[in-house]
Design an enzyme around this catalytic site. Structure first.
Site, PDB file in Angstrom:
ATOM      1  CE1 TYR A 173       2.280   5.219  -3.182  1.00 38.34           C
ATOM      2  CE2 TYR A 173       4.385   5.572  -4.260  1.00 38.34           C
ATOM      3  CZ  TYR A 173       3.000   5.678  -4.264  1.00 38.34           C
ATOM      4  OH  TYR A 173       2.346   6.247  -5.318  1.00 38.34           O
TER       5      TYR A 173
ATOM      6  CG  HIS B  13       4.399   3.244  -6.870  1.00 33.90           C
ATOM      7  ND1 HIS B  13       3.920   4.114  -7.824  1.00 33.90           N
ATOM      8  CD2 HIS B  13       3.310   2.773  -6.208  1.00 33.90           C
ATOM      9  CE1 HIS B  13       2.589   4.173  -7.723  1.00 33.90           C
ATOM     10  NE2 HIS B  13       2.204   3.363  -6.763  1.00 33.90           N
TER      11      HIS B  13
END
Lengths: 743, 743
Positions: free
Chosen positions: B264, B418
């Site tokens: 990410y 996440h």
């Protein structure tokens, strides 16, 4: 006496830390005086030319440097000739291997540098073998086949001799007479006698025997002993019923196909080519490379043709990672190029990045340095099998160039003890990848922890069985009941082999792989403007005398994206597929109810999607499974498979289409063409022919008619879905737009 | 008005079939007259410089050609702005993606060629959006998070705007006033208002919000609307409690680590870097790239450091094939190089083979063409986590250069939604390969057949669970009971991080991942002359308040060569490991009886052997399993794992050593070093410290003392096996020869 030229010296210095000494090299007058000692596998003038040019061409210079590093390291470490003890991969096995490689390399380095130290090293090592060898009986790990002396199997002893005698040839005249005499008799003669003294190996028509005759024959040339050469060429009885010439006649087909398949063709190629080169040098009048219309050179070409992405098609017992860069094929390419000057071979040599440290290697290195390489011409072809080309063949269909589509249909004969029970099996490659796969061999070559590196039990229980392949299994039995000797007598009958711009087709019939069962398979590589890539059509018609269980497996490579049919999943307890003949090694993940509707399965491999649509004329179940059951030692790879099963029918036809499509780009996060462009597949049967119809996205159709009789003159007619197809000959393709009638 | 220079024209012709027209380019006087229309994201003089030099540097010329091919094809195909309908991977999703890429590229091509056709194409396409966009409500596939308008999630709408506004900026002054007005208000203002009007997204401290603020802020610069810029920088309330600056402060640690992890970080980096570049251009007085000691540039470096073999460490939700060549990092490297001139970044750009079609891309392409690239300096380091660097960190140990050994110890905080439940997890790379692995995310990005390309159910049921990682599981529960919000509050405590020539060490303690359980882990990368490659030592001490089941999994990559312990094989029926928390996804292949003796497992990966020796102070079972159970849709990869299990103890210590060794060369058929060079591993516990001892082949030993207290001044003593080890400080290494006493 010539000294090394100033140029060579200068280059030698430039190439430090590798330094080739400037000591005297054998003069040609000395050679003349000692004619029975002069080198014969590479001649003195050839060595002299190599000595002058070795530094000039990068590939060859690299070989010399590598050889020098390796030999220098072994010279420093001291000679080590251990008493034989270990299996493949074990210490004594690997050491004797290193030794023969060192003898070979040191011989060449002696000639290239003139440094007596290399000759002395070869002499000292061989004297140690002269001490050891006469004391040896059968190898303690010897088993099954005839045990070797230095190694567990005689085969490796033969390889030792083929390799070491080349190094010995190079230095023999630089060794004092007493040592030479001792080495001649206690090492080389004894080894040659051991090999030629075992007709049960030496007189076979088999690659192990080829290594043995090459070893014996090359020793014969070096020792000037014609009896070894004669026995090598004509067999122990010198009657031509065995030996090298018979092997060349029997083991290769007229197209250069070797009946065991590419993996063993590669292995067998080295002694064939090396010994042929020795014969050409010493008995040029034999014209060995012209023998049987040049079959040995055809064999080199056929071997390269039998590869994809640099790896050989892994049919029969084959290790998957073997390919064009193996040292046997380095020798093959070098010697074939020296014979033919075919510049297409150079691009293979370029890929190999290696050359022989020999006059042939010099030629290749020079031609590459001069930019003469041309692309190798991979082309669709049928490699006929059998000494007369009448026992089936390997059909290779290719579109889209080197990394495009390649379909391999295995319509060959059994291929002896390393053959698999996989008549009319197929493999498919696309996008540089193995898509429809062959397990190859269950073996970890030379890895001691895996049964010493020999074939694992799972090679028999899984890898050779029919269920481990992509072809018909009847009543859960393998072809020929799993008995290769039975299989050896029965080859498939090739029917069609045709190549056009947009359609390539191969077919064959197999009778008596099972008693009372005949099956015919047609495979087509077909391109069409409405399809992204060429697709594979598959049509397998089986006719039996009695109702049976017909299984058709497909082993594929990739991650399942979409199961296009209803199936019961076995998610907490996976049943076994069966009990024997390889079925005990398969876990079932999912299975469907019987149906005659076409189904589909889509998987993803290296950014490309593959959709397989399949059906059969009789209702079938579809199952998804995975290899790896009943494998307590973790000897098997775990790979997915699809199985179609028709039960209780005497006859049925399986048909399907495999379609590569789309592109998944992980870096750019884009997906294109994830959906198949084929709407459905249909099958129609006429009196004496089948038609497969692909209905394409957008409304076009392409149909393929295949007659039972491949003859060009017979007329055929098939109708179905309100359409009729007429044609003459073994096959015909019909392309139509929406709504258009076929005449 | 300037015409394109003859040189450019000539080059344009040379580069056929790509042809950049010679039409007039906007003159600087025209720009001056229309100041509120002049481009601001790339200035007119910068465009002019690019126009002059674009053909000069191969990498940049390639970008321009690619862009031209793509845009020309779309111009020919005709504009396609479909009503939003599909999920990721579906047709409308991919088309809107292609459109924003085309707007961006066409804008640049207009500036580089002066061809009005590109500006007209952008105008026409945006007018279509001006028709469509105002009619749109929430996307029909929108779910969970705030639905987008053009796409199923707002995130993709933000990306549309960030990308398209750059193209629009380039052509805005070349569009007629009426169209411009309509596009300004009906597309860009509406989109910016949509994003800034949803504070529940816009004001988050999260990468989705970064895309939203970048989109809004860049639109503000282009439309000369300060209110958008202010809201982007300071949040919807303009108080600095949200918005870009707060995100920079909160989402990166002082070392440039992004709390969600590299996957990410890569995705988030683009809006951070692109918007920062826009700020630097338009509000240079802010010194955004110097903000927080240059943390945005540190983030680029940290991201490259968080990779091996070109791929990011796949911790947390991460797709395995994401790496240095992603377009976000192409932007990151280009902009960072323009800011720093750091030549080490150029070697990454070289690997990427791509550059931005921007002034920054020009600089990179020029520097590469001029040979200025220097190797990137991959180095061992601790990337501290948390805005103040006080919430754990990612420890990276490295030996042997870029393709040598890399050990990643995940001592970071949770990383929001996440994040995976894997405190003190580790990964190991060697020989260019993933050896000890992290599953990454269960997701097939943008593949419609796999739930539309979003995270699969197995991402929660398997990939995030603790059992899917290489760290401690207590009572078959995941860390924090699998609740990331609980995890968010609790970070590990880093203890040791030390780098010496032959020893690299990292350790951390985790409290309260489970109530009443504390565990401390120490990992060491250690080289020694008697070992072929550096080895990994692992020491995991767990102390609990009550007896429990302690499981320690190891997910490895490779084929098992040797199971060095007695185990009962499950060869016909494989039981499940458990019922929940990921355990339901594991099949058991083999399991042993409990024992406190050290065991070993050897596997082969890409020609190298890995032997893992492992034990625990309390008796443990060892199990071998495989992922893939309870997976009816074939969503999981099937990968092997080893599990150690201690039952019924409150405390225990797991310890082990992972040793890469040997070389299997399939081409040359040679095997070296197939046997481990470690005879055994021993563990001794003192009052406040542990010692691990490796007994090496040949008699030498290497011992490593690790104290509970990492402080440098405390003295420690451990004895065992008739030996004593004394040291001061957190750790100490002891090397001894045979028989030598440690003082």
């Amino acid at each position: 006496m010539n000294n090394a030229s100033p140029l060579i010296l200068a280059l030698g210095l430039l190439l430090a830390p590798v330094c080739i000494a400037s000591a005297a090299t054998p003069s040609s007058s000395a050679v003349a005086r000692q004619d029975s000692l002069a080198p014969v596998l590479v001649t003195a003038p050839q060595w002299e030319q190599m000595r002058q040019q070795v530094r000039r061409y990068p590939l060859l210079a690299g070989e010399a440097q590598r050889a020098e590093r390796r030999v220098r390291a072994m010279m420093e470490a001291g000679i080590d000739v251990p008493a034989p003890r270990d299996k493949g991969g074990g210490y004594t096995h690997e050491q004797h291997k290193r030794n023969y490689q060192a003898i070979h390399a040191a011989g060449a380095l002696y000639r290239l540098s003139g440094d007596q130290a290399y000759a002395d090293f070869v002499r000292d090592m061989l004297l140690r073998y002269a001490d050891l060898y006469p004391t040896l009986g059968p190898h303690p790990q010897g088993r099954g086949q005839i045990p070797g002396r230095l190694f567990w199997q005689t085969l490796n002893d033969s390889v030792w001799l083929v390799t070491a005698v080349q190094g010995y040839d190079a230095v023999r005249e630089a060794i004092d007479p007493a040592s030479r005499e001792r080495i001649d008799t206690q090492v080389f003669r004894r080894m040659a006698e051991f090999l030629a003294g075992a007709p049960e190996n030496f007189d076979k028509i088999h690659n192990h025997a080829t290594w043995a005759v090459a070893a014996t024959g090359m020793t014969g040339y070096v020792l000037r002993d014609r009896s070894y050469v004669d026995r090598a060429l004509m067999g122990t009885q010198r009657d031509g019923e065995a030996g090298f010439l018979k092997q060349v006649d029997q083991l290769f087909s007229p197209d250069g196909y070797y009946e065991e398949g590419p993996y063993y063709q590669r292995y067998a190629l080295a002694p064939f080519i090396l010994f042929a080169n020795a014969i050409e040098r010493n008995d040029p009048q034999r014209g060995i490379f012209r023998h049987r219309d040049g079959v040995l050179l055809k064999a080199v070409d056929a071997l390269v043709q039998s590869s994809y992405g640099g790896y050989f098609f892994p049919i029969n017992d084959a290790i998957l990672d073997k390919g064009l860069d193996t040292e046997e094929l380095v020798a093959g390419i070098g010697i074939a190029y020296a014979q033919t000057g075919d510049a297409r071979l150079l691009s293979i040599a370029e890929q190999q990045g290696r050359v022989l440290l020999s006059p042939e290697g010099l030629r290749v290195a020079r031609a590459l340095a001069e930019g003469e390489a041309r692309p190798f011409d991979y082309r669709p072809q049928l490699l006929r099998d059998g000494p007369d080309g009448t026992e089936g063949g390997l059909a290779i269909l290719r579109m889209g160039g080197e990394n495009g589509q390649t379909l391999v249909m295995k319509n060959t004969k059994q291929g002896m003890g390393h053959g698999h029970f996989d008549k009319l099996n197929w493999l498919f490659y696309d996008n540089g990848q193995r898509v429809v796969t062959d397990y190859g061999a269950a073996r970890f070559l030379n890895i001691e922890a895996k049964a010493g590196g020999i074939y694992l039990p799972e090679n028999s229980s899984w890898a050779r069985q029919t269920i481990a392949h992509n072809t018909l299994v009847v009543n859960e039995q393998s072809h020929f009941g799993g008995d290769w000797k039975k299989g050896q007598a029965l080859a498939p009958t090739p029917l069609l082999f045709d190549i056009t711009d947009d359609t390539q087709i191969a077919s064959a019939r197999m009778d008596d792989a099972y008693a009372g069962v005949r099956f015919t398979r047609t495979q087509v590589l077909l391109s069409h403007p409405a399809l992204g890539e060429p697709v594979v059509l598959d049509l397998l018609r089986v006719e039996g005398d009695e109702p049976a269980r017909y299984d058709l497996p497909l082993h594929f490579n990739g991650h399942i994206m979409d199961v296009g049919f209803e199936a019961r999943s076995a998610v907490t307890t996976r049943p076994l597929l069966g009990k024997a003949n390889g079925y005990q090694h398969v876990w079932i993940d999912a299975s469907s109810e019987p149906s005659a509707d076409a189904r589909s399965l889509t998987w993803l491999l290296d950014g490309r999607f593959y959709t397989y649509r399949f059906a059969s004329t009789a209702p079938s179940r579809a199952m998804i499974g995975e290899s790896g059951a009943n494998d307590p030692a973790f000897n098997l790879r775990r790979e997915p498979m699809l199985l179609q099963r028709v039960d209780g029918q005497a006859s049925t036809t399986f048909y399907g289409v495999l379609e590569p499509h789309g592109r998944y780009d992980g870096t750019a996060e884009t997906v294109r063409g994830a959906n198949s462009r084929i709407d459905r597949i249909a099958h129609h049967r006429g009196a004496d022919a089948d038609v497969l119809v692909l209905h394409l996205d957008g409304g076009k159709t392409v149909a393929l008619g295949v007659a039972d009789d491949p003859a060009a003159d017979a007329a055929h007619e098939v109708s179905g879905d309100g359409q009729q197809w007429h044609w003459q000959g073994g096959w015909k393709r019909f392309d139509t737009s929406t709504g258009e009638d076929v005449k």
